[in-house]
Design a protein around this motif. Structure first.
Motif, PDB file in Angstrom:
ATOM      1  N   ASP A  69      35.360  13.745 -23.740  1.00 19.49           N
ATOM      2  CA  ASP A  69      36.316  13.021 -22.888  1.00 19.49           C
ATOM      3  C   ASP A  69      36.914  13.976 -21.857  1.00 19.49           C
ATOM      4  O   ASP A  69      36.921  13.704 -20.643  1.00 19.49           O
ATOM      5  CB  ASP A  69      37.393  12.413 -23.787  1.00 19.49           C
ATOM      6  CG  ASP A  69      38.590  11.828 -23.047  1.00 19.49           C
ATOM      7  OD1 ASP A  69      38.571  11.766 -21.805  1.00 19.49           O
ATOM      8  OD2 ASP A  69      39.544  11.422 -23.729  1.00 19.49           O
ATOM      9  N   ARG A  73      36.654  14.053 -17.618  1.00 22.26           N
ATOM     10  CA  ARG A  73      37.818  13.969 -16.730  1.00 22.26           C
ATOM     11  C   ARG A  73      37.822  15.104 -15.716  1.00 22.26           C
ATOM     12  O   ARG A  73      38.153  14.916 -14.545  1.00 22.26           O
ATOM     13  CB  ARG A  73      39.113  14.024 -17.552  1.00 22.26           C
ATOM     14  CG  ARG A  73      39.293  12.891 -18.544  1.00 22.26           C
ATOM     15  CD  ARG A  73      40.699  12.908 -19.086  1.00 22.26           C
ATOM     16  NE  ARG A  73      40.826  12.214 -20.355  1.00 22.26           N
ATOM     17  CZ  ARG A  73      41.981  11.889 -20.912  1.00 22.26           C
ATOM     18  NH1 ARG A  73      43.107  12.202 -20.305  1.00 22.26           N
ATOM     19  NH2 ARG A  73      42.017  11.262 -22.074  1.00 22.26           N
ATOM     20  N   ALA A  99      39.254   7.833 -25.135  1.00 25.55           N
ATOM     21  CA  ALA A  99      38.530   7.780 -23.859  1.00 25.55           C
ATOM     22  C   ALA A  99      38.506   6.365 -23.294  1.00 25.55           C
ATOM     23  O   ALA A  99      38.557   6.166 -22.075  1.00 25.55           O
ATOM     24  CB  ALA A  99      37.106   8.306 -24.045  1.00 25.55           C
ATOM     25  N   ALA A 102      41.800   5.705 -21.746  1.00 24.82           N
ATOM     26  CA  ALA A 102      42.020   6.624 -20.621  1.00 24.82           C
ATOM     27  C   ALA A 102      40.994   6.453 -19.506  1.00 24.82           C
ATOM     28  O   ALA A 102      41.045   7.175 -18.511  1.00 24.82           O
ATOM     29  CB  ALA A 102      41.991   8.069 -21.117  1.00 24.82           C
ATOM     30  N   SER A 104      37.659   7.104 -19.414  1.00 25.46           N
ATOM     31  CA  SER A 104      36.892   8.344 -19.287  1.00 25.46           C
ATOM     32  C   SER A 104      35.428   8.094 -19.635  1.00 25.46           C
ATOM     33  O   SER A 104      35.112   7.573 -20.702  1.00 25.46           O
ATOM     34  CB  SER A 104      37.480   9.403 -20.226  1.00 25.46           C
ATOM     35  OG  SER A 104      36.824  10.637 -20.077  1.00 25.46           O
ATOM     36  N   SER A 225      46.275   7.710 -12.580  1.00 22.87           N
ATOM     37  CA  SER A 225      45.127   8.527 -12.992  1.00 22.87           C
ATOM     38  C   SER A 225      43.878   8.263 -12.169  1.00 22.87           C
ATOM     39  O   SER A 225      43.065   9.167 -11.953  1.00 22.87           O
ATOM     40  CB  SER A 225      44.830   8.289 -14.478  1.00 22.87           C
ATOM     41  OG  SER A 225      45.826   8.866 -15.286  1.00 22.87           O
ATOM     42  N   GLN A 226      43.684   7.034 -11.702  1.00 23.01           N
ATOM     43  CA  GLN A 226      42.487   6.759 -10.908  1.00 23.01           C
ATOM     44  C   GLN A 226      42.482   7.498  -9.571  1.00 23.01           C
ATOM     45  O   GLN A 226      41.429   7.630  -8.939  1.00 23.01           O
ATOM     46  CB  GLN A 226      42.329   5.257 -10.697  1.00 23.01           C
ATOM     47  CG  GLN A 226      41.866   4.510 -11.934  1.00 23.01           C
ATOM     48  CD  GLN A 226      41.655   3.037 -11.677  1.00 23.01           C
ATOM     49  OE1 GLN A 226      41.604   2.581 -10.541  1.00 23.01           O
ATOM     50  NE2 GLN A 226      41.523   2.270 -12.753  1.00 23.01           N
ATOM     51  N   TRP A 228      42.849  10.603  -9.382  1.00 24.20           N
ATOM     52  CA  TRP A 228      41.991  11.747  -9.699  1.00 24.20           C
ATOM     53  C   TRP A 228      40.591  11.286 -10.063  1.00 24.20           C
ATOM     54  O   TRP A 228      39.599  11.887  -9.641  1.00 24.20           O
ATOM     55  CB  TRP A 228      42.601  12.564 -10.830  1.00 24.20           C
ATOM     56  CG  TRP A 228      41.702  13.665 -11.314  1.00 24.20           C
ATOM     57  CD1 TRP A 228      41.124  13.771 -12.538  1.00 24.20           C
ATOM     58  CD2 TRP A 228      41.248  14.802 -10.572  1.00 24.20           C
ATOM     59  NE1 TRP A 228      40.342  14.901 -12.621  1.00 24.20           N
ATOM     60  CE2 TRP A 228      40.396  15.554 -11.429  1.00 24.20           C
ATOM     61  CE3 TRP A 228      41.468  15.263  -9.269  1.00 24.20           C
ATOM     62  CZ2 TRP A 228      39.784  16.744 -11.016  1.00 24.20           C
ATOM     63  CZ3 TRP A 228      40.839  16.435  -8.865  1.00 24.20           C
ATOM     64  CH2 TRP A 228      40.027  17.165  -9.733  1.00 24.20           C
ATOM     65  N   THR A 229      40.471  10.212 -10.842  1.00 21.11           N
ATOM     66  CA  THR A 229      39.155   9.702 -11.233  1.00 21.11           C
ATOM     67  C   THR A 229      38.285   9.454 -10.008  1.00 21.11           C
ATOM     68  O   THR A 229      37.097   9.782  -9.993  1.00 21.11           O
ATOM     69  CB  THR A 229      39.302   8.383 -12.018  1.00 21.11           C
ATOM     70  OG1 THR A 229      40.106   8.618 -13.178  1.00 21.11           O
ATOM     71  CG2 THR A 229      37.954   7.842 -12.442  1.00 21.11           C
ATOM     72  N   ALA A 252      46.774  11.653 -14.744  1.00 22.17           N
ATOM     73  CA  ALA A 252      45.945  12.624 -14.042  1.00 22.17           C
ATOM     74  C   ALA A 252      46.214  12.656 -12.544  1.00 22.17           C
ATOM     75  O   ALA A 252      45.706  13.525 -11.840  1.00 22.17           O
ATOM     76  CB  ALA A 252      44.464  12.327 -14.289  1.00 22.17           C
ATOM     77  N   MET A 420      46.452  17.454 -17.702  1.00 25.25           N
ATOM     78  CA  MET A 420      45.727  16.653 -18.682  1.00 25.25           C
ATOM     79  C   MET A 420      46.683  16.266 -19.809  1.00 25.25           C
ATOM     80  O   MET A 420      47.427  17.106 -20.323  1.00 25.25           O
ATOM     81  CB  MET A 420      44.543  17.416 -19.258  1.00 25.25           C
ATOM     82  CG  MET A 420      43.458  17.753 -18.260  1.00 25.25           C
ATOM     83  SD  MET A 420      42.045  18.583 -19.042  1.00 25.25           S
ATOM     84  CE  MET A 420      41.275  17.205 -19.898  1.00 25.25           C
ATOM     85  N   GLY A 423      46.652  10.262 -22.373  1.00 24.80           N
ATOM     86  CA  GLY A 423      46.496   8.964 -21.750  1.00 24.80           C
ATOM     87  C   GLY A 423      47.233   7.913 -22.551  1.00 24.80           C
ATOM     88  O   GLY A 423      47.981   8.222 -23.485  1.00 24.80           O
TER      89      GLY A 423
END
Length: 566
Positions: A69, A73, A99, A102, A104, A225-226, A228-229, A252, A420, A423
């Motif tokens: 996971d 990321r 995951a 989160a 992932s 977080s998305q 960064w995703t 994230a 990090m 999540g």
């Protein structure tokens, strides 16, 4: 005499299931698998050796799944864990579930008894696919050796459908060990078997959002977080600076803007969300962290941008929803809004000043605790020292309950991708496996990890794995000998006489544990000792644990409000 060369040519044309799996992993860009050995899965190891994929062995399958996971990321590539059947797979369930929540993209491969022993009670036989289906985007058995590589690619394809997430494959031992003619096996070529999943959003909705931002006097944006995703850091930065919009970051998304940026805000989020006329939520669901959407002003116009259609408008009505990749959507919005009366930015100067005042007021209220010289050490002093210790190149990992709640209000990563945490599943025990993944994915990075003593206890034996692979990091244990986030709730609900039921830990000297396993360890009891101990851990070049004894009767505001349960 027999023709040995003919036999050799024929054997070279055959390939085993484990080697097909390894070829598919290689095609996807997998560079490392995390595993705990088992007889069902050893042919995958043999294939990975031939394909140049590192095989990293850990002490618990939960660690393997968490590491996969974490690797996903950090790199944007899919992570992979390989575990044996039965308890090997069930041990990994928590990592897969984490995951899943989160978002992932990782693949867990689990062993299984041979097809020929189906329903006969073979060693470690369990209905793995049935168990994994609710917590993955895809779960299946590989039915035939010739399908092994194809099924791995299929699983990875599903990892990236909509918002990312984990997949699971169960591979029976006879499928892995058997050999088939190479020409009968489909091995998808890298980059040739799945399409881009990046969506730019509906153009009309892009224009609507641009209009809303230009017209708003008190906008605020939450970069989740998305951000960064989707590697949307540059797009997000351009939008908030071009349109003069205050930005808050969570998950994230932290580090999208550096500390000190005039558009970077942290402590005034509740004030902003209560007084804004436009709130843009990027890549964050209306879950418990957002009060299920109830913490947003009912009078504000609310816009939600997300990779997953199912997340948009869930738990709270919105005025505009855009399904798409944050990088493309935010770039398109900036372009659509730019050049129109400075994007509306000039009229927001007073709003930003108002938020900065609220930010400063919150900071000044906390300053005495951030600088406290009390002993036992106040957690705010500890996390303040950690924040000051971080460099531009430090990747921060938080693993714990109450202590990480403290850190979330103080620690500010200085660059994108440098934060990090578990999540939304709130899983304790991710810290050591995330360190393992981080030091292998980004060996150039300094890794600084803060653990609660309860959290470290869950997966801490893999500190030995970090020593074995020579992966130095600076670890800090906030040690109050308690599971304090739960303890506070019990105290508030049942009284002091029952506050210690089921949540009290021993006074464990984690610094001695680190030294026993070959790492660097120190104990700290005075605030003035924190920074020198951190510097020595950094200079040691070893995996380290600085065991900081903190005040067991100090609780984070979020813990005292029990916001996670409201």
């Amino acid at each position: 005499m027999p023709d040995d060369s003919q036999d050799s040519r024929e054997s070279q044309d055959l390939i085993s299931g484990g080697h097909l799996v390894a070829k598919a992993l290689k095609a996807e860009g997998v560079e490392v698998i995390y595993t705990l050995c088992g007889g069902h899965i050893i042919d995958i190891y043999d294939g990975c050796v031939d394909e140049g994929i590192d095989v990293v062995d850990v002490r618990h399958e939960q660690v393997a799944a968490h590491a996969a996971d974490g690797y996903a990321r950090l790199t944007g590539k899919p992570g992979c864990a390989v575990v044996t059947a039965g308890p090997g797979t069930t041990d990994a369930v928590t990592g897969v579930a984490n995951a899943f929540r989160a978002e992932s993209p990782m693949l867990l491969i689990g062993g299984q008894g041979a097809h020929t022993q189906h329903k006969m009670g073979s060693l470690q036989d369990l209905p793995h696919v049935d168990m994994m289906t609710p917590i993955t985007k895809f779960a299946s058995t590989v039915p035939d050796t010739a399908r092994a590589a194809d099924m791995v690619s299929m699983a990875f394809r599903e990892c990236y459908h909509g918002a990312p997430g984990p997949s699971f494959l169960e591979i029976p031992r006879d499928v892995l060990d058997a050999k088939v003619p190479a020409e009968k096996a489909r091995v998808p070529k890298a980059g040739n078997y799945r399409a881009s999943t990046r969506q730019a959003g509906d153009p009309d909705d892009i224009q609507k959002l641009a209009d809303l931002l230009v017209q708003a006097e008190r906008p605020a944006i939450l970069l989740g977080s998305q951000t960064w995703t989707c590697r949307a850091t540059d797009a997000a930065t351009e939008l908030v600076r071009t349109l003069n919009v205050p930005a808050y970051m969570n998950g994230a998304g932290r580090g999208t803007l550096p500390p000190g940026d005039p558009h970077h805000f942290q402590l005034s989020r509740r004030y902003a969300f209560s007084n804004a006329d436009l709130i843009v939520i990027v890549g964050t669901p209306f879950d418990f962290r957002m009060g299920y959407g109830k913490r947003l002003s009912p009078d504000a116009t609310v816009v939600q941008i997300d990779l997953d259609y199912r997340t948009v408008g869930k738990n709270r009505d919105i005025d505009l929803g855009i399904v798409g990749s944050a990088d493309l959507v935010l770039s398109a919005v900036t372009q659509a809004a730019s050049g129109r009366i400075n994007g509306g930015g000039d009229k927001r100067t007073a709003w930003l000043e108002e938020l900065r005042t609220a930010e400063q007021t919150a900071l000044e209220k906390r300053l005495p605790q951030l600088r406290s010289d009390a002993s036992p050490i106040h957690p705010y002093r500890l996390v303040s020292e950690i924040n000051d210790f971080l460099t531009e190149d430090s990747l921060y990992i938080g693993d714990g309950g109450d202590i990480v709640t403290f850190s979330g209000q103080v620690v500010q990563p200085k660059a994108p991708g440098n934060w990090m945490d578990p999540g939304p599943l709130g899983t304790l025990g991710v810290g050591v496996p995330f360190v393992l993944a981080a030091k292998q994915a980004r060996p150039d990075k300094e890794v600084v990890a803060l653990f609660g003593d309860g959290a470290f206890s869950l997966t801490g034996w893999d500190f030995e794995t970090l020593v074995r692979y020579d992966l130095p990091f600076v670890g800090i244990v906030g040690n109050n000998s308690s599971m304090n986030q739960i303890r506070y709730g019990q105290k508030a609900k049942y009284g002091e006489e029952r506050e210690r039921v089921g949540n009290t830990l021993g006074d464990v000297p984690y610094d001695e544990f680190a030294r026993m396993l070959g790492g660097h360890g120190e104990s700290v009891r005075e605030p003035s000792e924190i920074r020198p101990a951190l510097e020595r851990a950094r200079a040691s070049g070893k995996p380290s644990l600085v065991n900081v004894w903190i005040d067991p009767d100090a609780y984070a505001p979020g813990t005292m409000n029990q916001t996670m349960y409201k």
